[in-house]
Motif scaffolding. Structure first.
Motif, PDB file in Angstrom:
ATOM      1  N   THR A   8     -12.443 -29.840 -12.196  1.00 30.15           N
ATOM      2  CA  THR A   8     -13.257 -29.852 -13.508  1.00 30.15           C
ATOM      3  C   THR A   8     -12.276 -29.527 -14.672  1.00 30.15           C
ATOM      4  OG1 THR A   8     -13.202 -27.332 -13.512  1.00 30.15           O
ATOM      5  CG2 THR A   8     -14.687 -28.094 -11.895  1.00 30.15           C
ATOM      6  N   ALA A   9     -13.117 -29.285 -15.694  1.00 29.11           N
ATOM      7  CA  ALA A   9     -12.134 -29.307 -16.903  1.00 29.11           C
ATOM      8  C   ALA A   9     -11.450 -28.056 -17.215  1.00 29.11           C
ATOM      9  CB  ALA A   9     -13.356 -29.496 -18.092  1.00 29.11           C
ATOM     10  N   ASP A  10     -11.914 -26.987 -16.297  1.00 26.70           N
ATOM     11  CA  ASP A  10     -11.084 -25.706 -16.545  1.00 26.70           C
ATOM     12  C   ASP A  10     -10.268 -25.589 -15.282  1.00 26.70           C
ATOM     13  OD1 ASP A  10     -12.606 -24.980 -18.697  1.00 26.70           O
ATOM     14  OD2 ASP A  10     -14.513 -24.176 -17.604  1.00 26.70           O
ATOM     15  N   SER A  11     -10.331 -26.510 -14.503  1.00 27.22           N
ATOM     16  CA  SER A  11      -9.554 -26.126 -13.243  1.00 27.22           C
ATOM     17  C   SER A  11      -8.848 -27.575 -12.857  1.00 27.22           C
ATOM     18  CB  SER A  11     -10.246 -25.631 -12.058  1.00 27.22           C
ATOM     19  OG  SER A  11      -9.497 -25.580 -10.863  1.00 27.22           O
ATOM     20  N   ASN A  12      -7.649 -27.830 -13.241  1.00 30.12           N
ATOM     21  CA  ASN A  12      -7.099 -29.310 -12.897  1.00 30.12           C
ATOM     22  C   ASN A  12      -6.441 -29.348 -11.782  1.00 30.12           C
ATOM     23  OD1 ASN A  12      -5.957 -31.663 -13.440  1.00 30.12           O
ATOM     24  ND2 ASN A  12      -4.788 -31.365 -14.772  1.00 30.12           N
ATOM     25  N   VAL A  13      -7.111 -30.190 -10.736  1.00 29.96           N
ATOM     26  CA  VAL A  13      -6.614 -30.518  -9.301  1.00 29.96           C
ATOM     27  C   VAL A  13      -5.881 -31.458  -9.297  1.00 29.96           C
ATOM     28  CG1 VAL A  13      -7.007 -30.565  -6.920  1.00 29.96           C
ATOM     29  CG2 VAL A  13      -8.424 -28.808  -8.500  1.00 29.96           C
ATOM     30  N   ILE A  14      -4.507 -31.675  -8.661  1.00 28.69           N
ATOM     31  CA  ILE A  14      -4.076 -32.929  -8.287  1.00 28.69           C
ATOM     32  C   ILE A  14      -3.507 -32.967  -6.838  1.00 28.69           C
ATOM     33  CG2 ILE A  14      -2.959 -32.883 -10.658  1.00 28.69           C
ATOM     34  CD1 ILE A  14      -0.314 -32.114  -9.657  1.00 28.69           C
ATOM     35  N   VAL A  15      -3.171 -34.210  -6.444  1.00 28.34           N
ATOM     36  CA  VAL A  15      -2.963 -34.556  -5.015  1.00 28.34           C
ATOM     37  C   VAL A  15      -1.327 -34.638  -5.063  1.00 28.34           C
ATOM     38  CG1 VAL A  15      -3.053 -35.800  -3.183  1.00 28.34           C
ATOM     39  CG2 VAL A  15      -4.887 -35.060  -4.395  1.00 28.34           C
ATOM     40  N   ILE A  16      -0.643 -34.131  -4.265  1.00 28.78           N
ATOM     41  CA  ILE A  16       0.807 -34.374  -4.104  1.00 28.78           C
ATOM     42  C   ILE A  16       0.887 -34.955  -2.754  1.00 28.78           C
ATOM     43  CG2 ILE A  16       3.143 -33.485  -4.099  1.00 28.78           C
ATOM     44  CD1 ILE A  16       2.237 -31.158  -5.838  1.00 28.78           C
ATOM     45  N   ASN A  17       1.537 -36.134  -2.852  1.00 27.17           N
ATOM     46  CA  ASN A  17       1.891 -36.947  -1.557  1.00 27.17           C
ATOM     47  C   ASN A  17       3.083 -36.436  -0.963  1.00 27.17           C
ATOM     48  OD1 ASN A  17       2.189 -38.830   0.537  1.00 27.17           O
ATOM     49  ND2 ASN A  17       1.878 -40.576  -0.851  1.00 27.17           N
ATOM     50  N   ASN A  35      13.114 -28.898   7.618  1.00 25.37           N
ATOM     51  CA  ASN A  35      14.298 -28.145   7.539  1.00 25.37           C
ATOM     52  C   ASN A  35      14.887 -27.888   5.757  1.00 25.37           C
ATOM     53  OD1 ASN A  35      15.338 -30.436   6.635  1.00 25.37           O
ATOM     54  ND2 ASN A  35      16.025 -31.046   8.849  1.00 25.37           N
ATOM     55  N   LYS A  36      16.165 -27.617   5.771  1.00 30.13           N
ATOM     56  CA  LYS A  36      16.466 -27.302   4.237  1.00 30.13           C
ATOM     57  C   LYS A  36      16.488 -28.618   3.446  1.00 30.13           C
ATOM     58  CE  LYS A  36      20.383 -26.142   1.559  1.00 30.13           C
ATOM     59  NZ  LYS A  36      21.978 -25.814   1.659  1.00 30.13           N
ATOM     60  N   LYS A  37      16.949 -29.719   4.220  1.00 35.71           N
ATOM     61  CA  LYS A  37      16.588 -31.084   3.323  1.00 35.71           C
ATOM     62  C   LYS A  37      15.085 -31.404   2.810  1.00 35.71           C
ATOM     63  CE  LYS A  37      17.783 -36.086   3.804  1.00 35.71           C
ATOM     64  NZ  LYS A  37      18.098 -36.917   4.878  1.00 35.71           N
ATOM     65  N   GLY A  38      14.142 -31.026   3.860  1.00 36.72           N
ATOM     66  CA  GLY A  38      12.952 -31.445   3.934  1.00 36.72           C
ATOM     67  C   GLY A  38      12.175 -30.447   2.672  1.00 36.72           C
ATOM     68  N   ALA A  39      12.707 -29.211   3.016  1.00 37.77           N
ATOM     69  CA  ALA A  39      12.122 -28.205   1.963  1.00 37.77           C
ATOM     70  C   ALA A  39      12.579 -28.413   0.650  1.00 37.77           C
ATOM     71  CB  ALA A  39      12.672 -26.752   2.251  1.00 37.77           C
ATOM     72  N   GLU A  40      13.749 -29.020   0.255  1.00 37.36           N
ATOM     73  CA  GLU A  40      14.291 -29.507  -1.071  1.00 37.36           C
ATOM     74  C   GLU A  40      13.566 -30.846  -1.561  1.00 37.36           C
ATOM     75  OE1 GLU A  40      18.504 -30.072  -0.453  1.00 37.36           O
ATOM     76  OE2 GLU A  40      18.941 -27.886  -0.640  1.00 37.36           O
ATOM     77  N   LYS A  41      12.907 -31.724  -0.577  1.00 34.98           N
ATOM     78  CA  LYS A  41      12.405 -32.634  -0.879  1.00 34.98           C
ATOM     79  C   LYS A  41      10.866 -32.282  -1.371  1.00 34.98           C
ATOM     80  CE  LYS A  41      14.142 -36.456   1.904  1.00 34.98           C
ATOM     81  NZ  LYS A  41      13.920 -37.575   2.764  1.00 34.98           N
ATOM     82  N   MET A  42      10.377 -31.262  -0.626  1.00 29.44           N
ATOM     83  CA  MET A  42       8.959 -30.653  -0.907  1.00 29.44           C
ATOM     84  C   MET A  42       8.833 -29.990  -2.260  1.00 29.44           C
ATOM     85  SD  MET A  42       7.767 -29.633   2.792  1.00 29.44           S
ATOM     86  CE  MET A  42       6.076 -29.099   2.514  1.00 29.44           C
ATOM     87  N   ALA A  43      10.149 -29.111  -2.654  1.00 29.76           N
ATOM     88  CA  ALA A  43      10.190 -28.389  -3.659  1.00 29.76           C
ATOM     89  C   ALA A  43      10.303 -29.206  -5.017  1.00 29.76           C
ATOM     90  CB  ALA A  43      11.373 -27.538  -3.632  1.00 29.76           C
ATOM     91  N   GLU A  44      10.879 -30.465  -4.913  1.00 29.36           N
ATOM     92  CA  GLU A  44      11.041 -31.376  -5.874  1.00 29.36           C
ATOM     93  C   GLU A  44       9.589 -32.054  -6.331  1.00 29.36           C
ATOM     94  OE1 GLU A  44      13.732 -35.186  -7.599  1.00 29.36           O
ATOM     95  OE2 GLU A  44      14.306 -33.921  -5.686  1.00 29.36           O
ATOM     96  N   LYS A  45       8.695 -32.195  -5.351  1.00 26.03           N
ATOM     97  CA  LYS A  45       7.477 -33.020  -5.276  1.00 26.03           C
ATOM     98  C   LYS A  45       6.584 -31.964  -6.071  1.00 26.03           C
ATOM     99  CE  LYS A  45       7.608 -36.319  -1.916  1.00 26.03           C
ATOM    100  NZ  LYS A  45       6.856 -37.511  -1.729  1.00 26.03           N
ATOM    101  N   TRP A  46       6.834 -30.588  -5.805  1.00 23.64           N
ATOM    102  CA  TRP A  46       5.956 -29.866  -6.209  1.00 23.64           C
ATOM    103  C   TRP A  46       6.078 -29.600  -7.801  1.00 23.64           C
ATOM    104  CZ3 TRP A  46       1.648 -27.701  -5.059  1.00 23.64           C
ATOM    105  CH2 TRP A  46       1.211 -27.697  -3.611  1.00 23.64           C
ATOM    106  N   ILE A  47       7.515 -29.552  -8.069  1.00 25.20           N
ATOM    107  CA  ILE A  47       7.872 -29.356  -9.620  1.00 25.20           C
ATOM    108  C   ILE A  47       7.296 -30.462 -10.301  1.00 25.20           C
ATOM    109  CG2 ILE A  47       9.712 -29.258 -11.249  1.00 25.20           C
ATOM    110  CD1 ILE A  47       9.454 -26.808  -9.963  1.00 25.20           C
ATOM    111  N   LYS A  48       7.655 -31.858  -9.843  1.00 23.23           N
ATOM    112  CA  LYS A  48       7.086 -33.054 -10.556  1.00 23.23           C
ATOM    113  C   LYS A  48       5.503 -32.941 -10.509  1.00 23.23           C
ATOM    114  CE  LYS A  48      10.758 -36.059  -9.268  1.00 23.23           C
ATOM    115  NZ  LYS A  48      11.037 -37.416  -8.583  1.00 23.23           N
ATOM    116  N   GLY A  49       4.687 -32.347  -9.789  1.00 21.15           N
ATOM    117  CA  GLY A  49       3.494 -32.320  -9.627  1.00 21.15           C
ATOM    118  C   GLY A  49       2.962 -31.239 -10.701  1.00 21.15           C
ATOM    119  N   ILE A  50       3.658 -30.083 -10.909  1.00 18.66           N
ATOM    120  CA  ILE A  50       3.580 -28.887 -11.745  1.00 18.66           C
ATOM    121  C   ILE A  50       3.521 -29.618 -13.260  1.00 18.66           C
ATOM    122  CG2 ILE A  50       4.274 -26.862 -12.869  1.00 18.66           C
ATOM    123  CD1 ILE A  50       4.746 -26.000  -9.949  1.00 18.66           C
TER     124      ILE A  50
END
Length: 75
Positions: A8-17, A35-50
């Motif tokens: 919605t206009a008040d709640s921006n929802v995005i999809v992270i692949n 694992n550590k490598k996978g968690a780092e990849k996921m964290a980087e995707k979260w930051i980019k999405g944010i």
């Protein structure tokens, strides 16, 4: 999808692949959980999405907790 249906206009929802660039054989310890490598990849995707939503992030948001490696390039 669910993101389009709930955005919605008040709640921006995005999809992270998370599947793109993620290999269950090398990025998990049991085929499911990252694992550590996978968690780092996921964290980087979260930051980019944010950053897609918050173009000028609060500097405190960019601080990494102790023990977590700093992302070299987030854009």
């Amino acid at each position: 999808g669910i993101a389009v249906d709930t955005k919605t206009a008040d709640s921006n929802v995005i999809v992270i692949n998370f599947s793109e660039g993620f290999n269950a054989k090398t990025d998990t310890f049991d085929g499911i959980h990252p694992n550590k490598k996978g968690a780092e990849k996921m964290a980087e995707k979260w930051i980019k999405g944010i950053l897609k939503i918050h173009q000028t992030p609060d500097p405190k948001m960019m601080e990494m907790p102790a023990g977590i490696k700093k992302l070299e390039s987030i854009r």
